[in-house]
Every structure is written in C-alpha cells, then in structure tokens.
Write an enzyme that holds these catalytic residues in place. Structure first.
Site, PDB file in Angstrom:
ATOM      1  CG  ASP A  83      -1.899   1.136   1.256  1.00 22.23           C
ATOM      2  OD1 ASP A  83      -3.095   0.889   1.032  1.00 22.23           O
ATOM      3  OD2 ASP A  83      -1.480   2.277   1.491  1.00 22.23           O
ATOM      4  CG  ASP A  94      -3.115   3.530  -2.167  1.00 20.96           C
ATOM      5  OD1 ASP A  94      -4.116   2.797  -2.055  1.00 20.96           O
ATOM      6  OD2 ASP A  94      -2.557   4.088  -1.213  1.00 20.96           O
ATOM      7  CD  GLU A  95      -5.523  -1.037  -0.771  1.00 20.43           C
ATOM      8  OE1 GLU A  95      -5.931  -2.017  -0.149  1.00 20.43           O
ATOM      9  OE2 GLU A  95      -5.629   0.138  -0.369  1.00 20.43           O
TER      10      GLU A  95
HETATM   11  N1  DCP Z   1      -8.719   8.785  -0.660  1.00 22.81           N
HETATM   12  C1  DCP Z   1      -9.715   9.737  -0.763  1.00 22.81           C
HETATM   13  N2  DCP Z   1     -10.680   9.869   0.221  1.00 22.81           N
HETATM   14  C2  DCP Z   1     -10.669   9.052   1.302  1.00 22.81           C
HETATM   15  C3  DCP Z   1      -9.663   8.063   1.423  1.00 22.81           C
HETATM   16  C4  DCP Z   1      -8.690   7.958   0.417  1.00 22.81           C
HETATM   17  O1  DCP Z   1      -9.743  10.487  -1.746  1.00 22.81           O
HETATM   18  N3  DCP Z   1     -11.604   9.185   2.258  1.00 22.81           N
HETATM   19  C5  DCP Z   1      -7.682   8.698  -1.713  1.00 22.81           C
HETATM   20  C6  DCP Z   1      -6.499   9.564  -1.342  1.00 22.81           C
HETATM   21  C7  DCP Z   1      -5.458   8.605  -0.861  1.00 22.81           C
HETATM   22  C8  DCP Z   1      -5.769   7.361  -1.677  1.00 22.81           C
HETATM   23  O2  DCP Z   1      -7.176   7.375  -1.860  1.00 22.81           O
HETATM   24  O3  DCP Z   1      -4.137   9.079  -1.073  1.00 22.81           O
HETATM   25  C9  DCP Z   1      -5.339   6.084  -0.993  1.00 22.81           C
HETATM   26  O4  DCP Z   1      -6.034   5.937   0.240  1.00 22.81           O
HETATM   27  P1  DCP Z   1      -5.405   5.277   1.513  1.00 22.81           P
HETATM   28  O5  DCP Z   1      -6.519   4.928   2.412  1.00 22.81           O
HETATM   29  O6  DCP Z   1      -4.456   4.191   1.133  1.00 22.81           O
HETATM   30  O7  DCP Z   1      -4.620   6.472   2.250  1.00 22.81           O
HETATM   31  P2  DCP Z   1      -3.257   7.183   1.895  1.00 22.81           P
HETATM   32  O8  DCP Z   1      -2.488   6.454   0.852  1.00 22.81           O
HETATM   33  O9  DCP Z   1      -3.510   8.613   1.606  1.00 22.81           O
HETATM   34  O10 DCP Z   1      -2.497   7.138   3.292  1.00 22.81           O
HETATM   35  P3  DCP Z   1      -1.805   5.905   4.033  1.00 22.81           P
HETATM   36  O11 DCP Z   1      -0.345   6.284   4.143  1.00 22.81           O
HETATM   37  O12 DCP Z   1      -2.460   5.836   5.360  1.00 22.81           O
HETATM   38  O13 DCP Z   1      -2.024   4.683   3.203  1.00 22.81           O
HETATM   39 CA    CA Z   2      -2.160   4.215   0.965  1.00 18.48          CA
HETATM   40 CA    CA Z   3      -4.921   2.133   0.111  1.00 17.55          CA
END
Ligand code: DCP
Ligand code: CA
Ligand code: CA
Length: 360
Positions: free
Chosen positions: A9, A108-109
């Site tokens: 991820d 992203d995963e």
């Molecule tokens: N995303 C979004 N709204 C949300 C959750 C996520 O638009 N409520 C989008 C933005 C994030 C992407 O999806 O960058 C991936 O979500 P993740 O839950 O994997 O979170 P992040 O990658 O941002 O952070 P982490 O480092 O916790 O994985």
């Molecule tokens: Ca992520």
């Molecule tokens: Ca994710």
C-alpha cells in the site's frame, strides 16, 4: 504449499505524488482536497501527508476544518486524478513483475502471491525489501508492506506500521497478531457494527475471537457470526483475483475552446459517455457512481459525483446525470471557464442487483 501473500500500500498516496512533482513541498504539511466548488472552502480532504496528519488533518474531514487546524506553512492543493492514475500505473507495473499472481486492489494497493518466488517467509522478507527499494528507485514513491499467509492478514499487516513499514506475520501467529487490534480493522465492520459489538463488550479482534458464538448469532445471525469468527482468528482462504476489473472507467478530453456553456459542453460529455458505456459493456460491468471532471482554464481540477442505490449500465442515465452534474457545477461557478472535461463511472459490480458484503 504454504501460501505467502504480500499486500503493498503506497504511503499518503495523493499527497506523496504532489511532493514528487514539487519537491519543495517536502517537510511541509500537504493537504490534497476535493473541492466541491460550492464556495471557496467547501469540499473534503482527500488525503494529507504525515506532517499534516500530526496537526489532526486526515481523509474525509471538511476542508474548512482542516484550514482551522493548519499551520501557516500548510499547503492545500486540489486533486489531480490524472496524474495519480499515471503514477499508479507505473507502480503496478513494477509490483506485477515481482509476483507469481497479482491483484490490483485499488489505485494505491495490490496483493502479490509470492509463494513460489519467495519459497519461505524469510525469503519473502528479503523480497519485500527489494520491492520497496526498487519501487522507490523506479517511481520515487514509498510504500508499506504486509506479509502473511493470506490476504486478510497481509492487508492489516501493511497498515500496521506506516509510512515505509514492513510487517511480517508468520503462519500460526495470525490470531495473536490480530488480537489487540480494534475490531473495526476487519473488512465489513463499519461504524454501526462497531457500536453493536461494543454493546456486547467486544472492542478488539481478540474479544471477537473469544466471544460466545450464540451471543453473536442472536445479534448478527449465522452468516456474520461465521465470518467474524474466521476473520478474528486470521483465517482467510480467498484467492487473489488477478483479472479483477478496473476500479473505474473514465474518459477525458480537451474542449475546442474554453467554455462555460452547457450547450457546448453537454454534447462532448455525451460522446465520452458513449465510449465509457461501450467499455463497461465489454467488461460486463454495472456501476453505481457517476462523476464528472471539470478542469478550468487555470488548470484547477473539480469533480462532482452522484451514487445510485442500484447498479446500472444505462447510457441514458449516464448522459443525463453527467449533464446534470455539469450544469450544477457551471451554475455554481459562473466565473469559471473550462478547458477539459471528463466523465467517469465507478463502484462496479458484475450484476445489476449484486449485494455487497456489508449487506448480506
Ligand atoms: N482517498 C480519498 N478519500 C478518502 C480516502 C482515500 O480520496 N476518504 C484517496 C487519497 C489517498 C488514496 O485514496 O491518497 C489512498 O487511500 P489510503 O486509504 O491508502 O490512504 P493514503 O495512501 O492517503 O495514506 P496511508 O499512508 O495511510 O495509506
Ligand atoms: Ca495508501
Ligand atoms: Ca490504500
């Protein structure tokens, strides 16, 4: 053969992409926002980098709240899905090359079955380290990795240590690893279910593993009880789904001239909608969410979405909804002219009336 599954991820994905193309952002709190366009700060935070998270800013909160918690050097940026999709594709290409079987699970995963490539868990750990460094080298991005004997535990493990973490849960250690974590970490346990579990005195996954099956059955029925019990012990036989469909289908185009006239823009959206439905039909996908993207002359990106109860494949519904979303956006932002417009469908299922896990 012992299964070895990696879940990879990306860290603070959208915000990390922004840091990548503008390195001067590094070290500052960065907040990526989906502006609804209604007023200057209406909309929600899409994600934030770890500096911003220290200020209490996270995905899903209103932009106005985030601005109140922000420090003076905090940078707010609009989402740029096209750029993130491009990076996502590069990432998936690198990850795919390391897997025996590969499943992209979201933008992203991904899950990688490395059972024969890695041979054993210590081999998997070296492989995961190699993946992390090669991903950084080829795409500039950092990720967190979970290693386990199944998808359920690998996914929770990748989230255990972030950013840039590596967490390995060896076979037969699954239940022990999960026990102290909150029950809401399990797929399908949302806010309401968490409350109902708490009323039964169940807070952690360990509590769930030890709960009396008859008490659970009275509250949730047999299906859920079986699912809870299995998951709480870290048991999950589900295979990777290598040919899982795209998460979304989108088309975007540049207008012949910048415009804010719906009569000029709607036929363009109609054309994009036709192409989208063609792909959806080819892949036998039914969608619940329709979105439009509006990119202004100043290259700011805005998105508007609408989600329906029932999955559909209707071209007419896509056209009329895209037009309605665009019309609303234009009338709320009379000062803006658009350079590019796009349409997107997402939230797929294979059938018209398929239920999701949360509903059974
Ligand atoms: N995303 C979004 N709204 C949300 C959750 C996520 O638009 N409520 C989008 C933005 C994030 C992407 O999806 O960058 C991936 O979500 P993740 O839950 O994997 O979170 P992040 O990658 O941002 O952070 P982490 O480092 O916790 O994985
Ligand atoms: Ca992520
Ligand atoms: Ca994710």
């Amino acid at each position: 053969m012992q299964r070895i599954i990696l879940h990879v991820d990306l860290d603070y994905f959208f915000a990390q992409c922004e840091e990548l193309r503008n390195p001067s952002l590094k070290g500052k709190p960065v907040v990526v926002c989906v502006y609804s366009g209604r007023s200057e700060d209406s909309g929600a935070v899409s994600t934030a980098n770890y500096e911003a998270r220290k200020l209490g800013i996270k995905s899903g909160i209103p932009i106005a709240f985030a601005k109140r918690s922000a420090s003076p050097e905090t940078v707010f940026l609009p989402v740029d899905f096209d750029f993130y999709s491009e990076k996502s594709e590069q990432v998936m290409e690198v990850l795919r090359s390391f897997a025996d079987v590969f499943e992209q699970a979201s933008v992203d995963e991904a899950y990688l079955d490395v059972s024969s490539k890695a041979k054993n868990f210590s081999g998997a750990k070296s492989l995961a380290e190699k993946i992390k460094s090669e991903l950084k080298e080829k795409t500039g991005l950092t990720c967190s990795v979970g290693i386990a004997s199944n998808k359920l535990v690998a996914k929770i493990a990748s989230d255990f240590l972030k950013p840039s973490g590596l967490t390995m849960v060896e076979p037969r250690k699954e239940a022990e690893f999960l026990a102290p974590l909150k029950a809401s970490r399990l797929l399908g346990i949302g806010k309401k279910t968490t409350e109902r579990l708490e009323n039964l005195g169940i807070k952690t996954i360990g509590d769930l593993a030890n709960a009396s099956p008859s008490v659970l059955t009275d509250e949730f029925g047999r299906n859920w009880t079986d699912y809870f019990k299995q998951s709480a012990l870290g048991i999950d036989e589900s295979p990777l789904e290598p040919f899982r469909e795209a998460q979304q289908i989108s088309r975007i185009t540049t207008l012949k001239q910048d415009s804010n006239e719906i009569s000029f823009i709607a036929p363009v959206l109609d054309f994009l909608s036709e192409e989208i439905i063609e792909s959806a039909k080819a892949e036998q996908l039914f969608f619940r969410t329709i979105s439009i993207t509006a990119i202004t002359s100043k290259l700011e990106t805005h998105t508007k979405s609408k989600t329906f109860e029932q999955p559909t494949q209707s071209l007419e519904l896509l056209k009329s909804t895209a037009r309605e979303l665009m019309q609303n956006f234009l009338s709320q932002n009379p000062e803006l002219k658009l350079r590019r417009v796009g349409a997107r469908i997402s939230n797929f299922s294979k059938k018209e009336n398929q239920k999701t896990l949360a509903e059974f």
